[in-house]
Motif scaffolding. Structure first.
Motif, PDB file in Angstrom:
ATOM      1  N   ALA A 197      -5.241 -11.286  -3.523  1.00 55.28           N
ATOM      2  CA  ALA A 197      -4.186 -10.958  -2.554  1.00 55.28           C
ATOM      3  C   ALA A 197      -4.588  -9.881  -1.556  1.00 55.28           C
ATOM      4  N   SER A 198      -5.860  -9.545  -1.477  1.00 54.60           N
ATOM      5  CA  SER A 198      -6.267  -8.444  -0.597  1.00 54.60           C
ATOM      6  C   SER A 198      -6.319  -8.849   0.872  1.00 54.60           C
ATOM      7  N   ARG A 199      -6.401 -10.142   1.137  1.00 51.30           N
ATOM      8  CA  ARG A 199      -6.528 -10.610   2.524  1.00 51.30           C
ATOM      9  C   ARG A 199      -6.167 -12.089   2.584  1.00 51.30           C
ATOM     10  N   GLY A 200      -6.216 -12.654   3.784  1.00 47.07           N
ATOM     11  CA  GLY A 200      -6.046 -14.089   3.964  1.00 47.07           C
ATOM     12  C   GLY A 200      -4.724 -14.624   3.468  1.00 47.07           C
ATOM     13  N   LEU A 201      -4.766 -15.817   2.902  1.00 51.96           N
ATOM     14  CA  LEU A 201      -3.542 -16.487   2.467  1.00 51.96           C
ATOM     15  C   LEU A 201      -2.854 -15.744   1.333  1.00 51.96           C
ATOM     16  N   GLY A 202      -3.617 -15.136   0.437  1.00 58.10           N
ATOM     17  CA  GLY A 202      -3.016 -14.395  -0.660  1.00 58.10           C
ATOM     18  C   GLY A 202      -2.180 -13.230  -0.169  1.00 58.10           C
ATOM     19  N   LEU A 203      -2.723 -12.482   0.777  1.00 59.20           N
ATOM     20  CA  LEU A 203      -1.997 -11.360   1.358  1.00 59.20           C
ATOM     21  C   LEU A 203      -0.756 -11.831   2.102  1.00 59.20           C
ATOM     22  N   GLU A 204      -0.882 -12.924   2.832  1.00 58.14           N
ATOM     23  CA  GLU A 204       0.263 -13.438   3.597  1.00 58.14           C
ATOM     24  C   GLU A 204       1.354 -13.957   2.665  1.00 58.14           C
ATOM     25  N   HIS A 205       0.961 -14.583   1.571  1.00 61.51           N
ATOM     26  CA  HIS A 205       1.965 -14.998   0.588  1.00 61.51           C
ATOM     27  C   HIS A 205       2.700 -13.768   0.046  1.00 61.51           C
ATOM     28  N   ALA A 206       1.963 -12.719  -0.252  1.00 64.40           N
ATOM     29  CA  ALA A 206       2.593 -11.497  -0.756  1.00 64.40           C
ATOM     30  C   ALA A 206       3.587 -10.949   0.263  1.00 64.40           C
ATOM     31  N   ARG A 207       3.188 -10.893   1.515  1.00 62.87           N
ATOM     32  CA  ARG A 207       4.050 -10.335   2.565  1.00 62.87           C
ATOM     33  C   ARG A 207       5.338 -11.155   2.705  1.00 62.87           C
ATOM     34  N   GLN A 208       5.199 -12.477   2.754  1.00 63.61           N
ATOM     35  CA  GLN A 208       6.378 -13.305   2.970  1.00 63.61           C
ATOM     36  C   GLN A 208       7.297 -13.332   1.754  1.00 63.61           C
ATOM     37  N   TYR A 209       6.742 -13.290   0.549  1.00 62.24           N
ATOM     38  CA  TYR A 209       7.611 -13.259  -0.631  1.00 62.24           C
ATOM     39  C   TYR A 209       8.326 -11.919  -0.762  1.00 62.24           C
ATOM     40  N   LEU A 210       7.693 -10.843  -0.348  1.00 64.96           N
ATOM     41  CA  LEU A 210       8.378  -9.552  -0.346  1.00 64.96           C
ATOM     42  C   LEU A 210       9.560  -9.584   0.616  1.00 64.96           C
ATOM     43  N   GLU A 211       9.385 -10.237   1.748  1.00 69.29           N
ATOM     44  CA  GLU A 211      10.477 -10.361   2.711  1.00 69.29           C
ATOM     45  C   GLU A 211      11.640 -11.166   2.135  1.00 69.29           C
ATOM     46  N   LYS A 212      11.354 -12.029   1.169  1.00 70.65           N
ATOM     47  CA  LYS A 212      12.394 -12.833   0.521  1.00 70.65           C
ATOM     48  C   LYS A 212      12.955 -12.145  -0.721  1.00 70.65           C
ATOM     49  N   ASP A 213      12.568 -10.876  -0.924  1.00 74.85           N
ATOM     50  CA  ASP A 213      13.058 -10.086  -2.059  1.00 74.85           C
ATOM     51  C   ASP A 213      12.579 -10.611  -3.404  1.00 74.85           C
ATOM     52  N   TRP A 214      11.372 -11.151  -3.433  1.00 79.00           N
ATOM     53  CA  TRP A 214      10.735 -11.492  -4.694  1.00 79.00           C
ATOM     54  C   TRP A 214       9.997 -10.257  -5.221  1.00 79.00           C
ATOM     55  N   GLU A 215       9.802 -10.214  -6.527  1.00 79.23           N
ATOM     56  CA  GLU A 215       8.874  -9.241  -7.085  1.00 79.23           C
ATOM     57  C   GLU A 215       7.483  -9.851  -7.002  1.00 79.23           C
ATOM     58  N   VAL A 216       6.564  -9.119  -6.386  1.00 81.29           N
ATOM     59  CA  VAL A 216       5.220  -9.626  -6.138  1.00 81.29           C
ATOM     60  C   VAL A 216       4.203  -8.788  -6.908  1.00 81.29           C
ATOM     61  N   ILE A 217       3.426  -9.454  -7.739  1.00 83.22           N
ATOM     62  CA  ILE A 217       2.303  -8.814  -8.422  1.00 83.22           C
ATOM     63  C   ILE A 217       1.052  -9.290  -7.704  1.00 83.22           C
ATOM     64  N   ALA A 218       0.471  -8.414  -6.902  1.00 82.26           N
ATOM     65  CA  ALA A 218      -0.662  -8.762  -6.049  1.00 82.26           C
ATOM     66  C   ALA A 218      -1.943  -8.213  -6.667  1.00 82.26           C
ATOM     67  N   THR A 219      -2.846  -9.101  -7.047  1.00 84.77           N
ATOM     68  CA  THR A 219      -4.085  -8.661  -7.679  1.00 84.77           C
ATOM     69  C   THR A 219      -5.255  -8.794  -6.704  1.00 84.77           C
ATOM     70  N   ALA A 220      -6.209  -7.894  -6.870  1.00 84.04           N
ATOM     71  CA  ALA A 220      -7.411  -7.905  -6.044  1.00 84.04           C
ATOM     72  C   ALA A 220      -8.496  -7.119  -6.766  1.00 84.04           C
ATOM     73  N   ARG A 221      -9.737  -7.384  -6.414  1.00 88.30           N
ATOM     74  CA  ARG A 221     -10.835  -6.646  -7.044  1.00 88.30           C
ATOM     75  C   ARG A 221     -10.741  -5.156  -6.751  1.00 88.30           C
ATOM     76  N   ASN A 222     -10.347  -4.828  -5.533  1.00 91.35           N
ATOM     77  CA  ASN A 222     -10.233  -3.422  -5.144  1.00 91.35           C
ATOM     78  C   ASN A 222      -9.048  -3.255  -4.205  1.00 91.35           C
TER      79      ASN A 222
END
Length: 236
Positions: free
Chosen positions: A9-34
């Motif tokens: 979720a650090s960039r690209g589609l993963g990051l964009e999914h995180a951003r849009q789900y946060l806007e929908k009031d979902w709880e988002v667990i975003a994982t990344a190497r760093n």
């Protein structure tokens, strides 16, 4: 509050999914190497959302995946988005030379399968109990049109293509064995991300919007399918 776990979720589609789900009031667990090195995740954190959890996770570290699943014991997941993936150090067209018939980088090929296939399998298996705890769980394996054997009309990109075809096979098998979880392989389109490159025709914001709309209306009867962002079946 619905909950999603996103790998890569650090960039690209993963990051964009995180951003849009946060806007929908979902709880988002975003994982990344760093996560600390991701400007995109840092920007989401700076918005002060209590619905965002950033977690350090290298998906090739199977022991860490097991630990994280244990730490989250008792938490349900409405969606598990197996998004972490790699095309190698360069984007689509630039990277074709190191996975061609004439010049295959075998170490990179092994790494690609480790990340794109084996890691996705491990994450899905470890978080299966969390999905089963949700009412209508969805496992999304982020695939690619390049994983379609039937639609391969140009050759090239052998390492990436074979890894996504293998991921599609995992998707089909999991759907057969896990009758209580909807499992799909998603073809998001050729998106303008670090992986897709600047020449790609699809806006990642639009692709993610369409994917999420599809997830909302997806019926369990479609489990095991290879689907694009329009909801159309992609040929295996």
């Amino acid at each position: 509050m619905p909950r999603i776990l996103i790998t890569g979720a650090s960039r690209g589609l993963g990051l964009e999914h995180a951003r849009q789900y946060l806007e929908k009031d979902w709880e988002v667990i975003a994982t990344a190497r760093n996560p600390e090195a991701s400007p995109g995740l840092k920007a989401l954190e700076s918005n002060g959302s209590r619905s965002l959890r950033t977690v350090t996770l290298d998906v090739t570290d199977h022991e860490r995946i097991e630990t994280l699943a244990g730490e989250m014991a008792g938490e349900s997941l409405d969606i598990l988005l197996n998004n972490a993936g790699t095309y190698g150090p360069k984007s689509a067209f630039e990277g074709m030379h190191y996975q061609s018939l004439e010049s295959m980088d075998y170490e990179l090929w092994r790494e690609m399968h480790e990340i794109n296939v084996m890691a996705a399998f491990k994450v899905a298996v470890c978080f299966k109990p969390h999905l089963e705890a949700a009412a209508n769980p969805l496992l999304v394996n982020m695939s690619s049109d390049m994983g379609s054997i039937a639609n391969n009309s140009m050759g090239h990109a052998y390492a990436y293509r074979s890894s996504k075809s293998a991921l599609n096979m995992l998707t089909r098998g999991m759907a057969i064995e896990w009758q209580n979880i909807t499992v799909i392989a998603m073809a998001p389109g050729w998106c303008r991300t670090d992986l897709g490159g600047p020449e790609a025709p699809v806006d990642p914001v639009e692709s993610v919007r369409m994917q999420q709309e599809l997830f909302e209306r997806l019926e369990s009867s479609r489990s095991g399918e290879f689907i694009n962002r329009f909801g159309e079946e992609v040929a295996w």
